[in-house]
Design a protein around this motif. Structure first.
Motif: not given
Length: 336
Positions: A165-168, A177-182, A191-199, A238-242
């Motif tokens: 999703a972050t890559g998209r 790209i902002g990040f909103l997570g639990n 794990e979702r934060y790790r995927g965001y960071c990797a992208a 854009a904002v990625f949310c977990t």
């Protein structure tokens, strides 16, 4: 059963034969037994019957962290559909993310002699299961691998979904790209934060801590966190949310502040396709997660005579669904 037999003027054995569907009982006696059962309101004690025959209770326990989350309703439906094929029933309890309540629920289900447990862990350590569970009682964890205890588990591809999703978003031209997570302690959020960071790293971008908000557990806190991101001198495009609660909180912030941004996040939700902003959804099938968890349990409940297999890990794949037309940033907000 003796009372039914007395009223029907038959033996208790005849009552038992009628109740288990024995066709050798005469129609007259069957009719008298059925009339007595109806009059007395007799119900067979399946639990006692199973115990007498050396069987289990015919129940599976499901422990979740938040019954208000639609994901857990779908999870339960998937489990129930699968175990019903074996004549099993599902019992559900909620921990509200409290580890003490989780342990109490495990103890309660053990006392009720359930045949197996599906657990959505609230904490990071499940070593206590060795103390609380009777020997041989199978457990399958969902959404988080067990720590400190060997058990089967069914997971979502949290890292891969967030990375895709972050890559998209990056491919669409977004650079802020902002990040909103639990909370970071939650396995899925981590794990979702790790995927965001990797992208971002793969795109040659660093992690801007000002764009990261972690710890939101409901829609209100997600909206407040999103409002802080949108108030930055250079807000995210854009904002990625977990999860869907963070996505909906971010959408509310955009609406209340009159801003525009593309949203991306885990969990599809009703009306995602009619929001006034583009939304990318990392989708998966909660019913499938439930079915796979039930399958693992059933295999443990049906010994083959061979040594039990080691703990197994099943990972459910994700897909990206695009709701809305334009995924890219507005020209004057690109952050380039």
């Amino acid at each position: 059963m003796k009372e039914v037999a007395a009223l029907a003027e038959v033996s208790p054995m005849t009552v038992s034969r009628v109740l288990r569907g024995d066709t050798a009982v005469s129609p007259d006696r069957r009719a008298r037994v059925e009339a007595a059962v109806q009059r007395l309101g007799y119900r067979r004690n399946t639990l006692a019957r199973n115990f007498r025959q050396g069987q289990g209770t015919g129940t599976i326990g499901l422990i979740v962290t938040n019954l208000a989350n639609p994901f857990y309703a779908r999870l339960a439906l998937g489990i129930e559909a699968a175990v019903a094929e074996e004549g099993l029933r599902l019992m559900i309890t909620n921990t509200a993310g409290d580890t003490a309540r989780e342990r109490a629920a495990i103890r309660d289900f053990s006392g009720r002699r359930v045949d197996g447990v599906v657990l959505v862990p609230a904490g990071a350590d499940q070593a206590y299961l060795a103390e609380e569970l009777p020997a041989g009682l199978p457990v399958v964890t969902v959404a988080r691998p067990p720590a400190g205890h060997e058990a089967d588990c069914v997971l979502v591809d949290d890292f891969g979904g967030a990375y895709a999703a972050t890559g998209r978003l990056l491919a669409a031209g977004h650079r802020r790209i902002g990040f909103l997570g639990n909370p970071p302690s939650v396995y899925t959020g981590s794990e979702r934060y790790r995927g965001y960071c990797a992208a971002l790293h793969e795109a040659g971008l660093g992690i801007d801590d000002a764009l990261v908000k972690r710890g939101q557990e409901d829609m209100a806190s997600a909206e407040a966190a999103a409002a802080e991101l949108l108030a930055l001198p250079q807000p995210p495009t854009a904002v990625f949310c977990t999860n869907n609660r963070n996505t909906l909180g971010a959408y509310r912030a955009l609406r209340h502040l009159g801003r525009s941004a593309t949203l991306a996040g885990f969990d599809d939700f009703d009306l995602a396709d009619v929001l006034s902003v583009p939304v990318l959804v990392v989708d998966y099938d909660p019913d499938e997660i439930g079915r796979r968890a039930a399958e693992l349990l059933r295999e443990r409940l049906s010994p083959t005579g061979t040594p039990a297999p080691p703990p197994r890990r099943v990972v459910v794949r994700t897909t990206i669904i695009a709701h809305g037309a334009d995924e890219g940033p507005a020209p004057d907000q690109s952050g380039r």
